[in-house]
Design a protein around this motif. Structure first.
Motif, mmCIF file in Angstrom:
data_model
loop_
_atom_site.group_PDB
_atom_site.id
_atom_site.type_symbol
_atom_site.label_atom_id
_atom_site.label_comp_id
_atom_site.label_asym_id
_atom_site.label_seq_id
_atom_site.Cartn_x
_atom_site.Cartn_y
_atom_site.Cartn_z
ATOM 1 N N PRO A 23 -6.076 -42.016 -29.502
ATOM 2 C CA PRO A 23 -6.206 -43.322 -29.014
ATOM 3 C C PRO A 23 -5.298 -43.133 -28.137
ATOM 4 C CG PRO A 23 -7.387 -42.694 -30.847
ATOM 5 C CD PRO A 23 -6.590 -41.596 -30.408
ATOM 6 N N ILE A 29 -3.903 -44.858 -36.764
ATOM 7 C CA ILE A 29 -5.072 -45.452 -37.399
ATOM 8 C C ILE A 29 -5.247 -44.898 -38.796
ATOM 9 C CG2 ILE A 29 -7.564 -45.733 -37.220
ATOM 10 C CD1 ILE A 29 -7.363 -45.472 -34.300
ATOM 11 N N GLU A 425 -7.562 -54.929 -37.738
ATOM 12 C CA GLU A 425 -6.853 -53.663 -37.684
ATOM 13 C C GLU A 425 -7.500 -52.613 -38.573
ATOM 14 O OE1 GLU A 425 -2.938 -55.015 -38.714
ATOM 15 O OE2 GLU A 425 -3.266 -54.752 -40.865
ATOM 16 N N THR A 453 -5.691 -53.793 -33.413
ATOM 17 C CA THR A 453 -4.993 -52.506 -33.427
ATOM 18 C C THR A 453 -5.668 -51.498 -34.339
ATOM 19 O OG1 THR A 453 -3.519 -53.241 -35.220
ATOM 20 C CG2 THR A 453 -2.768 -53.627 -32.983
ATOM 21 N N ASN A 455 -8.475 -49.709 -34.222
ATOM 22 C CA ASN A 455 -9.896 -49.807 -34.546
ATOM 23 C C ASN A 455 -10.714 -48.805 -33.752
ATOM 24 O OD1 ASN A 455 -9.658 -52.408 -36.153
ATOM 25 N ND2 ASN A 455 -8.837 -53.062 -34.180
ATOM 26 N N ASN A 477 -6.652 -48.472 -30.109
ATOM 27 C CA ASN A 477 -8.077 -48.530 -30.404
ATOM 28 C C ASN A 477 -8.805 -47.411 -29.671
ATOM 29 O OD1 ASN A 477 -8.138 -51.307 -31.791
ATOM 30 N ND2 ASN A 477 -7.162 -51.772 -29.835
ATOM 31 N N ASN A 508 -4.415 -47.215 -26.088
ATOM 32 C CA ASN A 508 -5.845 -47.192 -26.384
ATOM 33 C C ASN A 508 -6.489 -45.947 -25.779
ATOM 34 O OD1 ASN A 508 -6.205 -50.027 -27.585
ATOM 35 N ND2 ASN A 508 -5.158 -50.456 -25.652
#
Length: 714
Positions: A23, A29, A425, A453, A455, A477, A508
């Motif tokens: 990300p 994550i 999330e 956040t 994802n 993300n 991201n």
């Protein structure tokens, strides 16, 4: 490019007119994905279950008289469980501990949403828990099975298809619905649709023409006799008008008038000699030749596996099975599943919620209402809607095959800038706009202080994240394969509110976001003077126009890496060149949004001091935008359009390089080629952990391949 005010992209572009019918730091994550994988609840939930003062087991197949162990009560339905909970709360003994409603595995059917009102929730540290079976098999559904019947196949079915058609008896509620469909248009959510038909694989398709892809619209030069002048008509190819003439519930759907606006409308085939289709209600935008569309619910088009048609006169549904082993056929009846209205401290854990005509779970007010380790799918509306709640959201869950978007979050107080703290999330959201195809995002955010956040968001015709309001966090993300069939659109979008400042878009990973031929897409789109936003430490790989600022000010774009993503930065000055009223005119929509907040008084004036002086600070100009310390790999130079003065911006200390293989290679190989070093031998992207990114992608392929793969996994 400069976009005229009338076509600028925003969820509030226009209010729909009336109709006559109804990300990339992914290391943070922690996803556990699957259609219905078992998940363990968090520590708070586990503690609460051990200390539960009331334990209710919902098991449709159990004998209630056999429940003798401890305090456990056994009931057959969730409605009964909530009624028992209500009685317990009224006794005043609820201080003895938390309440747990535990579901047996298997299917639990609801005819209407079950309401959990204020007073039925828990307390801090002792939430009310609705928990699925440990093996992940609990499904709460809003559909019922249909019985197959032996009825004659109507003559309107193509002779070559008649032997494949099966008939099923509809329950009275579904048979009497005025229509199978509803009007859909951005930006408003559609009401629950009339009905959907499901087999074991999911929703079937109303019989349509063409079976796949789009027809191209040919406009009728003038209304034929018998049609109202206000009803737009379109020409039909032979012999469609004759084949559809008797249809009483025909629908047209498509990109009618704009390539970023999908709409559905009821329609009527005019007499065969006219060879036209009349739209029952004016489309939101004037029709254009060659607009993309299709037509649904025509008996003559029942010609492909997975299609169905409702026989209104006989109360039947006719369908062609996908396969002979497609499983039981069901129809959705419930408008939703669970409505949490004012209750606080509620957990939904390890549940699959599906097959509703509208939104699956709706939370209104309250605080600390959380869905964890759940699957939300096959809805006619959204998966989860949270309105005016605090510290509530979705965690470690899957949202897929929803009709009108994934999750909507609204909370916090814009007048005082007090954050709501709502969140989505560590979740997977894919194929989340199958019925309403534009401005129905995986996550839609409004208010103050929400978090989106960690994802993974993929596979959609339009945008992934839509945000309005202030001080949100959109971070870590991964987003790809979105904006698949729309133009003047983006993966992450905001616009038309110059006061909606303070949001941070950080870490991201956006990749493989490219337009159809002749279309235009963006990665992060700050539309129509969106201002005061921070875009930092993101990775863009093969994203057209990855950062696009439409006339705004005080936006900061720093520390990002762009690979095969030209031009890395685009800025225009539309505030100076827009047709229509300028922002100095109260009739301007951006000015109206500014006037709606107390920008010149604390806490606004201290939080956003530049905004407070907007009207005396060259209000039409794009200014003080910063593009600094970014790495551009095969991505083209920043572009500042005529109308935006380069002297009012800061563009400095950006590095460039050329790694052609990174722009062409599969995602993992592309990351291998750019993350270790740049061509000068320096670390290319210090903010990112190369090992974590590559292992993350490999894990997603292994664990969520059935959800992620459509045109190939990332």
């Amino acid at each position: 490019m400069t976009l005229p005010q009338s076509r600028a992209s925003t969820p509030g572009r226009d209010a729909p007119r009336g109709h006559r019918v109804r990300p990339a730091c992914l290391a943070a994550i922690s996803l556990l994905v699957g259609a219905a994988l078992p998940f363990a609840g968090d520590a708070e939930g586990a503690t609460a279950s051990r200390a539960a003062g009331l334990q209710i087991r919902v098991d449709p197949g159990a004998n209630p008289s056999a429940a003798t162990a401890g305090r456990e009560i056994v009931v057959a339905t969730l409605e009964e469980a909530v009624a028992r909970l209500r009685q317990w709360r009224r006794t005043g003994r609820d201080g003895e501990g938390a309440a747990l409603i535990a579901f047996a595995g298997g299917v639990h059917r609801l005819a209407e949403p079950v309401r959990i009102e204020k007073g039925l929730g828990g307390r801090p540290g002792q939430p009310l828990i609705l928990r699925g079976a440990a093996d992940g098999s609990t499904r709460i559904v809003g559909s019922v099975p249909l019985a197959r019947v032996d009825e004659p196949v109507p003559g309107g079915v193509d002779p070559g298809q008649r032997s494949r058609v099966r008939s099923y008896r509809l329950p009275r509620a579904a048979a009497e619905e005025p229509s199978i469909n509803v009007h859909r248009i951005h930006p408003v959510p559609a009401p629950p649709l009339g009905l959907e038909i499901f087999d074991a694989e999911g929703a079937l398709t109303p019989a349509r023409w063409p079976n796949a892809g789009w027809a191209r619209l040919a406009l009728s030069p003038e209304p034929p006799k018998g049609a109202e002048a206000t009803d737009p008509t379109i020409l039909l190819p032979e012999p469609r008008a004759a084949r559809w003439r008797e249809e009483g519930d025909l629908w047209i759907a498509g990109y009618l008038g704009q390539d970023w606006s999908f709409e559905t409308l009821p329609a009527l085939a005019l007499p065969p000699a006219a060879n036209r289709l009349a739209l029952l209600g004016s489309p939101h935008y004037p029709l254009r030749p060659k607009d993309r569309f299709y037509v649904e619910n025509a008996l003559a088009e029942l010609d492909a596996p997975g299609e169905w048609w409702r026989d209104t006169k006989r109360g039947l549904v006719l369908l062609i099975p996908r396969t002979e082993a497609s499983g039981p056929i069901e129809v959705s009846l419930a408008s939703g599943l669970i409505a949490i209205d004012g209750a606080s401290h509620v957990r939904l854990e390890g549940l699959t919620l599906e097959r509703t005509r509208g939104d699956a779970v709706v939370v209104t007010g309250g605080e600390d209402v959380v869905l964890e380790d759940c699957t939300l799918r096959w809805t006619g509306g959204r998966g989860l809607v949270i309105t005016d709640a605090v510290r509530s959201g979705l965690r470690r869950s899957v949202v897929t095959e929803t009709g009108e978007g994934g999750v909507t979050l609204t909370g916090g107080d814009r007048a005082t800038l007090v954050p709501g703290g709502n969140f989505v999330e560590d979740s997977v959201l894919v194929r989340f706009s199958r019925l309403g195809r534009t401005y129905k995002a995986a996550v839609s955010v409004d208010g103050v202080g929400a978090r989106v956040t960690g994802n993974l968001i993929a596979h959609a015709p339009h945008l992934a994240i839509l945000f309005q309001g202030n001080d949100h966090e959109i971070a870590r993300n991964e987003i790809y394969d979105v904006v698949r069939e729309s133009s003047d659109a983006s993966a992450i979008y905001t616009g038309r509110d110059i006061a909606a400042q303070g949001t941070r878009l950080t870490g991201n990973f956006l990749h493989d976001i490219r337009p159809e031929p002749g279309f235009e897409v963006k990665g992060i789109y700050l539309d129509d003077m969106a201002s005061g936003l921070n875009i930092t430490n993101n990775l863009f790989l093969r994203v057209d126009q990855p950062v696009f600022i439409g006339g705004g000010r005080d936006n900061t774009v720093t520390g990002n890496t762009f690979v095969g993503s030209p031009p890395a930065f685009f800025l225009d000055g539309r505030g100076e060149v827009w047709p229509g009223p300028p922002i100095t005119d109260p009739k301007n929509t951006v000015r109206a949004a500014f006037d709606a907040v107390p920008a010149t008084r604390p806490p606004w004036s201290t939080r956003y001091p530049q905004l407070a002086g907007l009207l005396s600070d060259q209000p039409l100009a794009a200014k003080r935008n910063v593009f600094r310390d970014n790495l551009l790999v095969s991505s083209g130079a920043p572009h500042i359009e005529a109308g935006a003065d380069p002297r009012l911006q800061t563009v400095e200390a950006n590095r460039t390089g050329d790694v052609p293989e990174a722009a062409r290679a599969p995602t993992s190989a592309a990351l291998e080629s750019i993350l270790p070093t740049d061509r000068t031998g320096a670390r290319a992207f210090d903010a990112f952990d190369r090992v974590a990114i590559l292992s993350r992608i490999a894990a997603l392929k292994r664990r969520a391949g059935h959800l992620l793969a459509r045109d190939g996994s990332p």
